[in-house]
Write an enzyme that holds these catalytic residues in place. Structure first.
Site, PDB file in Angstrom:
ATOM      1  N   ASP A 101      30.931  37.890  31.644  1.00 25.16           N
ATOM      2  CA  ASP A 101      30.364  38.223  33.007  1.00 25.16           C
ATOM      3  C   ASP A 101      29.066  37.525  33.109  1.00 25.16           C
ATOM      4  O   ASP A 101      28.365  37.355  33.800  1.00 25.16           O
ATOM      5  CB  ASP A 101      30.172  39.649  33.406  1.00 25.16           C
ATOM      6  CG  ASP A 101      31.370  40.508  33.814  1.00 25.16           C
ATOM      7  OD1 ASP A 101      32.156  39.754  34.143  1.00 25.16           O
ATOM      8  OD2 ASP A 101      31.203  41.486  33.608  1.00 25.16           O
ATOM      9  N   ARG A 148      41.433  33.032  37.184  1.00 30.32           N
ATOM     10  CA  ARG A 148      42.098  32.763  35.822  1.00 30.32           C
ATOM     11  C   ARG A 148      43.553  33.524  35.741  1.00 30.32           C
ATOM     12  O   ARG A 148      44.433  32.665  35.306  1.00 30.32           O
ATOM     13  CB  ARG A 148      41.212  32.977  34.612  1.00 30.32           C
ATOM     14  CG  ARG A 148      41.955  32.789  33.126  1.00 30.32           C
ATOM     15  CD  ARG A 148      41.087  33.503  31.993  1.00 30.32           C
ATOM     16  NE  ARG A 148      40.815  34.831  32.153  1.00 30.32           N
ATOM     17  CZ  ARG A 148      41.690  35.793  31.571  1.00 30.32           C
ATOM     18  NH1 ARG A 148      42.819  35.312  31.041  1.00 30.32           N
ATOM     19  NH2 ARG A 148      41.576  37.009  31.976  1.00 30.32           N
ATOM     20  N   ARG A 166      40.092  44.481  43.518  1.00 28.94           N
ATOM     21  CA  ARG A 166      38.748  44.792  42.983  1.00 28.94           C
ATOM     22  C   ARG A 166      38.665  46.106  42.523  1.00 28.94           C
ATOM     23  O   ARG A 166      39.466  46.996  43.102  1.00 28.94           O
ATOM     24  CB  ARG A 166      37.770  44.334  43.913  1.00 28.94           C
ATOM     25  CG  ARG A 166      37.648  42.795  44.310  1.00 28.94           C
ATOM     26  CD  ARG A 166      37.066  41.984  43.367  1.00 28.94           C
ATOM     27  NE  ARG A 166      35.783  42.578  43.173  1.00 28.94           N
ATOM     28  CZ  ARG A 166      34.609  42.767  43.656  1.00 28.94           C
ATOM     29  NH1 ARG A 166      34.498  41.972  44.844  1.00 28.94           N
ATOM     30  NH2 ARG A 166      33.363  43.054  43.362  1.00 28.94           N
ATOM     31  N   ARG A 172      41.695  50.619  40.030  1.00 25.86           N
ATOM     32  CA  ARG A 172      42.913  49.726  39.950  1.00 25.86           C
ATOM     33  C   ARG A 172      44.155  50.364  39.366  1.00 25.86           C
ATOM     34  O   ARG A 172      44.936  50.155  40.135  1.00 25.86           O
ATOM     35  CB  ARG A 172      42.574  48.403  39.156  1.00 25.86           C
ATOM     36  CG  ARG A 172      41.491  47.707  39.455  1.00 25.86           C
ATOM     37  CD  ARG A 172      41.487  46.221  38.734  1.00 25.86           C
ATOM     38  NE  ARG A 172      39.850  45.774  38.377  1.00 25.86           N
ATOM     39  CZ  ARG A 172      39.730  44.733  37.715  1.00 25.86           C
ATOM     40  NH1 ARG A 172      40.621  44.027  37.296  1.00 25.86           N
ATOM     41  NH2 ARG A 172      38.497  44.587  37.678  1.00 25.86           N
ATOM     42  N   CYS A 259      33.403  32.025  38.549  1.00 27.30           N
ATOM     43  CA  CYS A 259      34.500  32.629  39.111  1.00 27.30           C
ATOM     44  C   CYS A 259      35.252  31.761  39.971  1.00 27.30           C
ATOM     45  O   CYS A 259      36.470  32.260  40.514  1.00 27.30           O
ATOM     46  CB  CYS A 259      33.885  33.887  39.768  1.00 27.30           C
ATOM     47  SG  CYS A 259      33.251  35.297  38.682  1.00 27.30           S
TER      48      CYS A 259
END
Length: 324
Positions: A101, A148, A166, A172, A259
């Site tokens: 990140d 990706r 998200r 998730r 991103c």
């Protein structure tokens, strides 16, 4: 086997002049697990009382906006900026980040002290109905917030539908149980650090599904002039991870990756040699360019830059367009 985040080591007291350390982190269970591991390591080695090492939760832009893809939010610093602001204004002493990140260019006055020992770099395929990508039905839905991962999914199975997905690991998994998607992808490193490797339906091999640059590594960011905190962290930093990340981050920087750009890669060390594999893709997975470069450990940074330049040339001027 889950590797420990921190090893207990003694620190030469001549280099420690600290009364307290404030550690900035995001508030997800995974981020907190990482930050508390850093805290516990510092308490064990820096001669500080437990209540003198404080974990401070900071809500970042990436945490506040969950209804839009990451690429739409700007791509750089989404999970680090507000924590870095705390370092710069002196309210924090250490920022704990997932290395993938961290932007390749840091704010003036901040540096990466280094990295903890790297965890498993691979991605996990997670589904309640399929054992692998091959078992998903025609037109099945895969949820991910990563360009990706989305591009690599489409590369393997162009028929699959990729949707924005998200949230933290727990949310998730809950959405998966609710049938929002047929499958999702998470980093094995995160599952291991949460003590939940059992969640993975299958672990994806690197040659088929290469990871994000920096995946599996925890980065520690500090003020450039904070020698005491740097000294307190130094015994816990992993040299091999630092060398691998030097190659990976220079590769990413050369490509100006964010991103908005599907980029993957991984550096491996063997004795005094380093091998870096890199990949760039279009978001639909229809076009992929990849290459591997090798060299000495001392050449880590230049290997990354050379590989980035080579893939940028192979991709051509129209490869890195604004896909959002």
């Amino acid at each position: 086997m889950v590797r420990p985040f921190f090893s207990a080591v003694a620190l030469d007291e001549r280099f420690v002049q600290l009364e307290r350390i404030r550690i900035g982190t995001r508030g997800s269970p995974l981020a907190l697990a990482q930050a508390h591991a850093v805290r516990d390591g510092l308490v064990a080695s820096a001669g500080l009382e437990a209540d003198a090492v404080e974990v401070v939760v900071i809500k970042t832009t990436g945490d506040k906006v969950l209804d839009r893809p990451l690429a739409e939010l700007g791509g750089k610093g989404l999970f680090t900026k507000e924590i870095e602001d705390g370092l710069l204004d002196g309210s924090l002493d250490v920022a704990v980040h997932s290395a993938k990140d961290v932007p390749t260019v840091l704010p003036d006055g901040l540096v990466l002290a280094g990295y903890l020992p790297r965890e498993d770099v691979r991605d996990a395929f997670i589904s309640l109905t399929a054992k692998s990508f091959d078992d998903l039905p025609e037109g099945g839905v895969v949820g991910t917030a990563s360009l990706r991962r989305g591009a690599l999914v489409k590369r393997l199975r162009p028929d699959l539908k990729v949707v924005n997905f998200r949230g933290n690991v727990q949310s998730r998994l809950r959405k998966l149980e609710e049938g929002v998607v047929d499958a999702t992808l998470l980093a094995m490193a995160g599952l291991n650090r949460l003590g939940r490797p059992d969640v993975a339906t299958a672990v994806l091999e690197i040659d088929r599904f290469p990871p994000a640059l920096g995946q599996g590594a925890i980065a520690l960011e500090i003020r450039a002039d904070d020698a005491a905190t740097k000294a307190a962290l130094a015994p816990h930093l992993d040299k091999a991870t630092g060398i691998a990340l030097a190659a990976e981050r220079s590769f990413l920087a050369t490509l100006d990756g964010s991103c908005r750009t599907p980029i993957a890669g991984h550096a491996t060390l063997d004795g005094d040699r380093l091998s870096l594999h890199g990949l760039i893709a279009t978001p639909d997975g229809a076009r992929v360019e990849e290459q591997t470069l090798d060299g000495t450990l001392a050449e880590a940074d230049s290997i990354g830059r050379a590989l980035g330049a080579a893939l940028k040339e192979r991709g051509g001027p129209d490869f890195f367009v604004d896909w959002v």
